[in-house]
Design a protein around this motif. Structure first.
Motif, PDB file in Angstrom:
ATOM      1  N   GLY A  74      55.685  36.537  35.952  1.00  0.00           N
ATOM      2  CA  GLY A  74      56.207  37.720  36.638  1.00  0.00           C
ATOM      3  C   GLY A  74      55.292  38.921  36.578  1.00  0.00           C
ATOM      4  O   GLY A  74      55.582  39.949  37.196  1.00  0.00           O
ATOM      5  N   ARG A  75      54.195  38.829  35.851  1.00  0.00           N
ATOM      6  CA  ARG A  75      53.267  39.952  35.786  1.00  0.00           C
ATOM      7  C   ARG A  75      52.418  40.022  37.048  1.00  0.00           C
ATOM      8  O   ARG A  75      52.237  39.018  37.733  1.00  0.00           O
ATOM      9  N   THR A  76      51.897  41.200  37.344  1.00  0.00           N
ATOM     10  CA  THR A  76      51.047  41.369  38.514  1.00  0.00           C
ATOM     11  C   THR A  76      49.685  40.715  38.261  1.00  0.00           C
ATOM     12  O   THR A  76      49.310  40.430  37.115  1.00  0.00           O
ATOM     13  N   LEU A  77      48.947  40.523  39.359  1.00  0.00           N
ATOM     14  CA  LEU A  77      47.629  39.907  39.230  1.00  0.00           C
ATOM     15  C   LEU A  77      46.687  40.781  38.422  1.00  0.00           C
ATOM     16  O   LEU A  77      45.877  40.274  37.640  1.00  0.00           O
ATOM     17  N   ASP A  78      46.772  42.109  38.609  1.00  0.00           N
ATOM     18  CA  ASP A  78      45.909  43.008  37.842  1.00  0.00           C
ATOM     19  C   ASP A  78      46.239  42.945  36.350  1.00  0.00           C
ATOM     20  O   ASP A  78      45.332  42.984  35.504  1.00  0.00           O
ATOM     21  N   ALA A  98      37.362  34.187  38.980  1.00  0.00           N
ATOM     22  CA  ALA A  98      36.403  34.278  40.078  1.00  0.00           C
ATOM     23  C   ALA A  98      37.056  34.858  41.327  1.00  0.00           C
ATOM     24  O   ALA A  98      36.457  35.690  42.033  1.00  0.00           O
ATOM     25  N   ALA A  99      38.284  34.438  41.620  1.00  0.00           N
ATOM     26  CA  ALA A  99      38.990  34.960  42.796  1.00  0.00           C
ATOM     27  C   ALA A  99      39.282  36.442  42.647  1.00  0.00           C
ATOM     28  O   ALA A  99      39.100  37.225  43.596  1.00  0.00           O
ATOM     29  N   MET A 100      39.735  36.856  41.471  1.00  0.00           N
ATOM     30  CA  MET A 100      40.053  38.272  41.262  1.00  0.00           C
ATOM     31  C   MET A 100      38.795  39.123  41.284  1.00  0.00           C
ATOM     32  O   MET A 100      38.814  40.265  41.770  1.00  0.00           O
ATOM     33  N   ASP A 127      38.156  32.180  49.156  1.00  0.00           N
ATOM     34  CA  ASP A 127      38.320  30.721  49.227  1.00  0.00           C
ATOM     35  C   ASP A 127      37.022  30.006  48.883  1.00  0.00           C
ATOM     36  O   ASP A 127      37.027  28.989  48.182  1.00  0.00           O
ATOM     37  N   SER A 128      35.908  30.529  49.383  1.00  0.00           N
ATOM     38  CA  SER A 128      34.614  29.908  49.104  1.00  0.00           C
ATOM     39  C   SER A 128      34.281  29.961  47.620  1.00  0.00           C
ATOM     40  O   SER A 128      33.825  28.961  47.033  1.00  0.00           O
ATOM     41  N   VAL A 129      34.542  31.106  46.997  1.00  0.00           N
ATOM     42  CA  VAL A 129      34.263  31.246  45.567  1.00  0.00           C
ATOM     43  C   VAL A 129      35.125  30.287  44.758  1.00  0.00           C
ATOM     44  O   VAL A 129      34.642  29.616  43.827  1.00  0.00           O
ATOM     45  N   LEU A 231      47.089  30.800  44.938  1.00  0.00           N
ATOM     46  CA  LEU A 231      46.453  32.083  44.664  1.00  0.00           C
ATOM     47  C   LEU A 231      45.847  32.666  45.936  1.00  0.00           C
ATOM     48  O   LEU A 231      45.922  33.886  46.167  1.00  0.00           O
ATOM     49  N   SER A 232      45.275  31.818  46.775  1.00  0.00           N
ATOM     50  CA  SER A 232      44.717  32.292  48.036  1.00  0.00           C
ATOM     51  C   SER A 232      45.795  32.884  48.925  1.00  0.00           C
ATOM     52  O   SER A 232      45.582  33.918  49.583  1.00  0.00           O
TER      53      SER A 232
END
Length: 243
Positions: A74-78, A98-100, A127-129, A231-232
């Motif tokens: 439930g936590r934010t991505l940051d 890597a995505a973040m 997506d590439s990363v 995640l994407s």
């Protein structure tokens, strides 16, 4: 050349009649003995790789489960990115990091372009990363699989070579002694069968391990790709909202 090798090989009638594994190895000629040594080393090597893979996949599954529980807490991505910090031992955590990193760099970029175009380009880069990280992690997890495949496919043929050579020794013993008594041919045949057994002992477990770990690798690869898709999608929604 073959005649010279045979001349250097012990005759079958010099065998003591002891058919224990150690005795068969010690009494075998140097060709069959070399085959036995190679097969023994191959078998030990495949078991070492298999034990390493058992431990590796168990750790990967456990860490992936722990990371997924944290990700969906439930936590934010940051908040997740800050809590993760430099602790990226898990491949799934490395995909997330890597995505973040790409998302934050693109969000803070000052390049002036249309919002929609910038969002699409950022999404493609993310997506590439993630795909690059996934491919690199799967390549790491795949290390050692070639050893299992090689042992599984080659050991049978190496053992077959030892078998043929042992039977040739048995026929040579018959020709030298002019006697077809079982005691004359038994030592060479026993060497041949022992080489066959060692080939199977090396090949069968290696084949089972290879198939099992290939299935585990496919499942884990699908798990990583499924997580990257989720995640994407989350990051794509944030980009389209202009977050």
């Amino acid at each position: 050349m073959i005649d010279l090798i045979f001349q250097a090989s012990p005759l079958a009638d010099t065998h003591s009649g002891d058919f224990s594994f150690l005795s068969l190895f010690m009494q075998a000629d140097w060709v069959v003995r070399s085959v036995m040594i190679v097969l023994t080393i191959a078998s030990i090597w495949s078991w070492v790789v298999a034990i390493d893979k058992f431990i590796m996949f168990a750790m990967l599954k456990r860490r992936a489960t722990a990371f997924e529980d944290t990700f969906w807490s439930g936590r934010t991505l940051d908040e997740l990115s800050a809590a993760l910090g430099s602790d990226t031992r898990d491949p799934m955590a490395r995909v997330f990091a890597a995505a973040m990193r790409e998302y934050n760099e693109s969000r803070n970029a000052t390049a002036a372009s249309g919002v929609l175009g910038r969002s699409n380009a950022t999404h493609e880069r993310i997506d590439s990363v993630m795909n690059l990280v996934i491919n690199r992690e799967l390549a790491k997890a795949e290390r050692g699989m070639t050893v299992l495949a090689t042992v599984a496919s080659a050991s049978v043929f190496v053992g077959l070579f030892g078998t043929v050579w042992g039977i040739m020794n048995a026929f040579r013993a018959i020709a030298v002694s002019q006697n077809t008594n079982l005691s004359v041919v038994a030592p060479g045949i026993a060497e041949a069968l022992f080489a066959t057994a060692l080939g199977l002992i090396a090949a069968i477990p290696a084949l089972i391990f290879y198939n099992m770990f290939t299935a585990d690798l496919d499942k884990y690869g699908g798990r990583l790709e499924g997580y990257s898709d989720e995640l994407s999608a989350i990051l794509s929604r944030k980009l389209s909202k202009g977050a």
